[in-house]
Motif scaffolding. Structure first.
Motif, PDB file in Angstrom:
ATOM      1  N   PRO A  22      -2.545   5.602  10.297  1.00 60.75           N
ATOM      2  CA  PRO A  22      -1.882   4.557  10.941  1.00 60.75           C
ATOM      3  C   PRO A  22      -2.542   3.628  11.529  1.00 60.75           C
ATOM      4  CG  PRO A  22      -1.243   6.918  11.955  1.00 60.75           C
ATOM      5  CD  PRO A  22      -2.450   6.978  10.802  1.00 60.75           C
ATOM      6  N   CYS A  23      -3.970   3.578  11.757  1.00 58.72           N
ATOM      7  CA  CYS A  23      -4.451   2.359  12.533  1.00 58.72           C
ATOM      8  C   CYS A  23      -4.748   1.146  11.276  1.00 58.72           C
ATOM      9  CB  CYS A  23      -5.814   2.573  13.018  1.00 58.72           C
ATOM     10  SG  CYS A  23      -6.705   3.937  12.518  1.00 58.72           S
ATOM     11  N   VAL A  24      -4.228   1.345  10.135  1.00 58.04           N
ATOM     12  CA  VAL A  24      -4.478   0.433   9.022  1.00 58.04           C
ATOM     13  C   VAL A  24      -3.327  -0.440   8.877  1.00 58.04           C
ATOM     14  CG1 VAL A  24      -6.556   1.400   7.678  1.00 58.04           C
ATOM     15  CG2 VAL A  24      -4.023   1.690   6.914  1.00 58.04           C
ATOM     16  N   THR A  74     -16.143  -5.159   8.014  1.00 58.96           N
ATOM     17  CA  THR A  74     -14.855  -5.726   7.161  1.00 58.96           C
ATOM     18  C   THR A  74     -13.582  -5.457   7.469  1.00 58.96           C
ATOM     19  OG1 THR A  74     -16.616  -6.298   5.435  1.00 58.96           O
ATOM     20  CG2 THR A  74     -14.274  -6.611   4.799  1.00 58.96           C
ATOM     21  N   ILE A  75     -13.324  -4.013   7.544  1.00 56.67           N
ATOM     22  CA  ILE A  75     -12.167  -3.496   7.576  1.00 56.67           C
ATOM     23  C   ILE A  75     -11.545  -3.831   9.298  1.00 56.67           C
ATOM     24  CG2 ILE A  75     -10.656  -1.363   7.952  1.00 56.67           C
ATOM     25  CD1 ILE A  75     -12.713  -0.058   5.876  1.00 56.67           C
ATOM     26  N   ILE A  76     -12.503  -3.695  10.101  1.00 57.19           N
ATOM     27  CA  ILE A  76     -12.018  -3.915  11.623  1.00 57.19           C
ATOM     28  C   ILE A  76     -11.783  -5.305  11.586  1.00 57.19           C
ATOM     29  CG2 ILE A  76     -12.905  -3.893  13.932  1.00 57.19           C
ATOM     30  CD1 ILE A  76     -14.652  -1.493  13.047  1.00 57.19           C
ATOM     31  N   VAL A  77     -12.474  -6.241  11.181  1.00 54.88           N
ATOM     32  CA  VAL A  77     -12.406  -7.592  11.377  1.00 54.88           C
ATOM     33  C   VAL A  77     -11.040  -8.107  10.692  1.00 54.88           C
ATOM     34  CG1 VAL A  77     -13.322  -9.961  11.201  1.00 54.88           C
ATOM     35  CG2 VAL A  77     -14.792  -8.071  11.838  1.00 54.88           C
ATOM     36  N   PHE A  78     -11.193  -7.786   9.298  1.00 54.29           N
ATOM     37  CA  PHE A  78      -9.970  -8.212   8.474  1.00 54.29           C
ATOM     38  C   PHE A  78      -8.645  -7.992   9.346  1.00 54.29           C
ATOM     39  CE2 PHE A  78      -6.842  -7.939   5.461  1.00 54.29           C
ATOM     40  CZ  PHE A  78      -6.828  -9.058   4.578  1.00 54.29           C
ATOM     41  N   MET A  79      -8.599  -6.744   9.749  1.00 56.32           N
ATOM     42  CA  MET A  79      -7.426  -6.127  10.244  1.00 56.32           C
ATOM     43  C   MET A  79      -6.952  -7.072  11.546  1.00 56.32           C
ATOM     44  SD  MET A  79      -7.041  -2.019   9.858  1.00 56.32           S
ATOM     45  CE  MET A  79      -7.970  -1.827  11.468  1.00 56.32           C
ATOM     46  N   SER A  80      -8.038  -7.107  12.294  1.00 61.15           N
ATOM     47  CA  SER A  80      -7.685  -8.071  13.517  1.00 61.15           C
ATOM     48  C   SER A  80      -7.184  -9.317  13.175  1.00 61.15           C
ATOM     49  CB  SER A  80      -8.952  -7.916  14.432  1.00 61.15           C
ATOM     50  OG  SER A  80      -9.789  -8.727  13.951  1.00 61.15           O
ATOM     51  N   HIS A  81      -7.794 -10.071  12.117  1.00 64.44           N
ATOM     52  CA  HIS A  81      -7.226 -11.224  11.777  1.00 64.44           C
ATOM     53  C   HIS A  81      -5.997 -11.349  11.079  1.00 64.44           C
ATOM     54  CE1 HIS A  81     -10.609 -13.993  12.658  1.00 64.44           C
ATOM     55  NE2 HIS A  81     -11.345 -13.090  12.533  1.00 64.44           N
ATOM     56  N   TRP A  82      -5.720 -10.449   9.948  1.00 64.09           N
ATOM     57  CA  TRP A  82      -4.548 -10.224   9.610  1.00 64.09           C
ATOM     58  C   TRP A  82      -3.266  -9.794  10.484  1.00 64.09           C
ATOM     59  CZ3 TRP A  82      -3.014 -11.220   4.702  1.00 64.09           C
ATOM     60  CH2 TRP A  82      -1.680 -10.853   4.237  1.00 64.09           C
ATOM     61  N   ASN A  83      -3.699  -8.951  11.348  1.00 63.15           N
ATOM     62  CA  ASN A  83      -2.525  -8.525  12.277  1.00 63.15           C
ATOM     63  C   ASN A  83      -2.295  -9.281  13.399  1.00 63.15           C
ATOM     64  OD1 ASN A  83      -2.222  -6.395  10.486  1.00 63.15           O
ATOM     65  ND2 ASN A  83      -3.446  -4.864  11.592  1.00 63.15           N
ATOM     66  N   PRO A 135      -2.174  -5.211   2.214  1.00 64.66           N
ATOM     67  CA  PRO A 135      -3.636  -5.382   1.991  1.00 64.66           C
ATOM     68  C   PRO A 135      -4.559  -4.785   3.165  1.00 64.66           C
ATOM     69  CG  PRO A 135      -1.970  -7.474   2.542  1.00 64.66           C
ATOM     70  CD  PRO A 135      -1.392  -6.159   2.737  1.00 64.66           C
ATOM     71  N   THR A 136      -4.047  -4.472   4.130  1.00 65.67           N
ATOM     72  CA  THR A 136      -5.186  -3.751   5.112  1.00 65.67           C
ATOM     73  C   THR A 136      -5.336  -2.042   4.455  1.00 65.67           C
ATOM     74  OG1 THR A 136      -3.482  -3.228   6.451  1.00 65.67           O
ATOM     75  CG2 THR A 136      -5.073  -5.035   7.082  1.00 65.67           C
ATOM     76  N   LEU A 137      -4.130  -1.721   3.855  1.00 66.03           N
ATOM     77  CA  LEU A 137      -4.331  -0.496   3.339  1.00 66.03           C
ATOM     78  C   LEU A 137      -4.973  -0.519   2.057  1.00 66.03           C
ATOM     79  CD1 LEU A 137      -2.608   1.792   4.353  1.00 66.03           C
ATOM     80  CD2 LEU A 137      -1.151   1.374   2.029  1.00 66.03           C
ATOM     81  N   ILE A 138      -5.127  -1.518   1.372  1.00 70.56           N
ATOM     82  CA  ILE A 138      -6.061  -1.517  -0.014  1.00 70.56           C
ATOM     83  C   ILE A 138      -7.591  -1.636   0.420  1.00 70.56           C
ATOM     84  CG2 ILE A 138      -6.584  -3.160  -1.910  1.00 70.56           C
ATOM     85  CD1 ILE A 138      -3.396  -3.716  -2.076  1.00 70.56           C
ATOM     86  N   ILE A 139      -7.595  -2.669   1.250  1.00 68.74           N
ATOM     87  CA  ILE A 139      -9.022  -2.739   1.764  1.00 68.74           C
ATOM     88  C   ILE A 139      -9.670  -1.480   2.409  1.00 68.74           C
ATOM     89  CG2 ILE A 139     -10.469  -3.722   3.434  1.00 68.74           C
ATOM     90  CD1 ILE A 139      -9.245  -6.501   2.794  1.00 68.74           C
ATOM     91  N   PHE A 140      -8.799  -0.723   3.152  1.00 69.98           N
ATOM     92  CA  PHE A 140      -9.119   0.665   3.529  1.00 69.98           C
ATOM     93  C   PHE A 140      -9.672   1.408   2.658  1.00 69.98           C
ATOM     94  CE2 PHE A 140      -8.131   4.823   5.008  1.00 69.98           C
ATOM     95  CZ  PHE A 140      -9.169   5.021   5.928  1.00 69.98           C
ATOM     96  N   GLN A 165     -17.667   3.757   2.413  1.00 74.68           N
ATOM     97  CA  GLN A 165     -18.610   2.985   3.272  1.00 74.68           C
ATOM     98  C   GLN A 165     -18.311   3.056   4.641  1.00 74.68           C
ATOM     99  OE1 GLN A 165     -17.637   2.111   0.334  1.00 74.68           O
ATOM    100  NE2 GLN A 165     -19.426   0.783  -0.674  1.00 74.68           N
ATOM    101  N   PHE A 166     -17.048   3.261   4.953  1.00 71.99           N
ATOM    102  CA  PHE A 166     -16.268   2.951   6.377  1.00 71.99           C
ATOM    103  C   PHE A 166     -17.120   4.075   7.160  1.00 71.99           C
ATOM    104  CE2 PHE A 166     -13.115   3.738   9.531  1.00 71.99           C
ATOM    105  CZ  PHE A 166     -13.051   2.618  10.061  1.00 71.99           C
TER     106      PHE A 166
END
Lengths: 276, 272
Positions: free
Chosen positions: A95-97, B197-206, B251-256, B262-263
């Protein structure tokens, strides 16, 4: 250095500016110094009281539920004997993604009055008639709380899981040999060891919930009759939806700042007390 | 050891985990199902695949200038992520690596600012952007979030585990500070960068609230804004909204999934 300059421009300058603005009255871009006018207006504004109450209810109900769930899931998934750990972990983190907008609108469609949630509950005979999820003040709050819990539990769980892997395994082995049962190992070893991380997530979640905007705005637009209106939404409405009243909006925003400060301080105190 | 109590505990654990996993995944399933049905079927709670997917995609792409919207979203999130990672990791590195008298005080001040909610900054930032004549531009969206205190904090924590000998060795070899950062620090901290990257990309994208305030014309709108607009009104076409939600989530799903390994490692380094 560039980071500090940017922070200076985009954080410190606005902070000071909004503090100054909170003492201004007037509409649009016309300001004059109003002293305490805005603060007096706060205490007499029923919509503000409403938004404040709603926000505090969300905070008091949602943050404890979410953190306890996250902690329990993390503890279960930290046990190497649990089959399918990776699958469960990914599923609960998933959910968090999602995008806030995407999951809010998905929830909105799921909780429609003849939507899938009511169909399932009717099918399982949990309820006998459909619940008007988004049209009832009480259930609308429940939906908002479920939505945020759905979105953020996995996020907090990852922090706990990461911290649990740093705990020395031999402590658990020693306790096990001494015959300490599983729940006691969790309560007397895991929880105290995680205290700094729990404090961190508690503060972050508190800040997040006090700023709640996206979900209620998309799910219920604050309704029905302002029952899910939050402080952030009220500030937004005051500044950008009605006749702009930036000064008063800034005063409301400082209520959030003060709340965050008080609650974070209390959480630090609570954490310190239990350690002693 | 296998007493009945332990067995009950194990069963309860699996039940709770399965329920949690089901609840977590169900809305995704619903999004996909919903996008293939007509709006009428979706509202009725039909939970099998339908055959309206193409129609829904067509309506979705007709609802706005989609190539432009996708470009806006990808550009803002891409440039925003790179800048945020660069600036914030440099700050985190600096805080840990260079000693100065005010370091701890400055850092404490930063952490305090972490607790200032965005709502308090929204109005002054809005007026600032208006005065700088940046309203409705990419800069207005990206700039305020480039220096993220949370990410600075995260990098500083992670940098505590960075071996100082490596830096000293590089200095003896005659590398300049920026070269050390670029060629020594960044490769070593790969997993930290992945998690960030995951955290930052998500915050910008969302990001939803700030673009909602700053962007005014349709040709600047980002994906979340378009999806939100589609979902409002008295009888939104939820099937079309679901198509938009899938595009907003993908996009965020794919990046995740690409960075998942590594995350977890990166998070581990940061909470020590």
């Amino acid at each position: 250095m560039p980071a500090l300059v940017l922070l200076g421009i985009f954080m410190i300058y606005p902070i000071i500016w909004s503090l100054w603005m909170s003492f201004q009255v007037g509409r649009g871009m016309q300001f004059s110094f109003g002293g305490l006018t805005n603060i007096i207006r706060l205490t007499q504004d029923p919509i503000f009281i409403r938004a404040l109450t709603n926000t505090l209810i969300f905070l008091a109900v949602q943050v404890p539920i979410m953190l306890v769930l996250a902690l329990l899931f993390a503890n279960a998934l930290n046990n190497p004997n649990i089959w399918g750990r990776g699958i469960f972990r990914t599923a609960i983190f998933l959910p968090c993604v999602t995008s806030l907008v995407a999951y809010s609108v998905t929830f909105k469609s799921m909780f429609a009055s003849d939507g899938v949630i009511n169909q399932m509950l009717l099918g399982l005979h949990v309820i006998s008639s459909p619940i008007p999820w988004l049209a009832d003040p009480f259930w609308a709050k429940v939906v908002v709380i479920s939505a945020i819990t759905w979105r953020w539990t996995g996020y907090n769980m990852i922090f706990y899981l990461a911290a649990m892997q740093n705990i020395d395994k031999s402590i658990y082995e020693a306790a096990k040999i001494d015959g300490v049962p599983a729940w006691a190992r969790f309560w007397y070893i895991t929880v105290p060891m995680l205290k700094p991380v729990i404090l961190f997530t508690a503060v972050i979640s508190t800040i997040g919930t006090l700023q709640l905007f996206d979900e209620p705005n998309l799910l219920t637009s604050g309704g029905p009759s302002d029952s899910t209106l939050t402080l952030s939404m009220y500030i937004y409405n005051l500044s950008f939806r009605f006749m702009p009243s930036f000064g008063y909006a800034a005063t409301v925003s400082y209520v959030i700042v003060v709340l965050v400060a008080i609650l974070s301080f209390l959480q630090f105190l609570a954490a310190r007390d239990r350690r002693a | 050891m296998s007493n009945p109590l332990a067995l009950i505990g194990r069963t309860a654990t699996y039940l709770a985990l399965s329920l949690a996993a089901f609840v977590s995944v169900f809305p995704f399933f619903w999004m996909i199902i919903g996008s293939t049905n007509t709006n009428a079927d979706l509202i009725r709670g039909k939970s099998t695949f339908g055959d309206a997917l193409w129609r829904n995609i067509e309506v979705f792409f007709a609802s706005a200038d989609m190539p432009r919207v996708f470009f806006n979203s990808i550009f803002i999130a891409g440039v925003g992520t790179i800048l945020t990672l660069l600036v914030s990791s440099l700050a985190g590195y600096g805080f840990e690596m260079f000693r100065s008298r005010f370091r701890e005080k400055l850092f404490g001040g930063l952490l305090l600012m972490l607790s200032i909610p965005f709502a308090a900054l929204m109005i002054p930032l809005f007026i600032l952007m208006a005065n700088l004549k940046l309203m409705n531009t990419y800069q207005a969206i990206i700039l305020p979030s480039v220096a993220s205190i949370f990410i600075v904090f995260y990098f500083r924590q992670a940098t505590k585990a960075f071996p100082h000998e490596l830096r000293d060795a590089a200095r003896i070899d005659g590398l300049k500070e920026w070269q050390i950062f670029l060629y020594v620090y960044m490769p070593v901290m790969r997993s930290t960068y992945a998690a960030a990257t995951i955290i930052v990309f998500m915050s910008h994208w969302n990001n939803y609230l700030w673009p909602l305030i700053v962007l005014q014309t349709n040709d600047m709108k980002t994906l979340p804004l378009v999806v939100a607009t589609l979902s409002q009104g008295y009888s939104p076409d939820f099937a079309v909204v679901m198509v938009g939600s899938i595009f907003a989530t993908l996009p965020t799903l794919i990046i995740f999934f690409l960075l998942q390994r590594q995350f977890v490692q990166g998070m581990l380094g940061a909470v020590k």
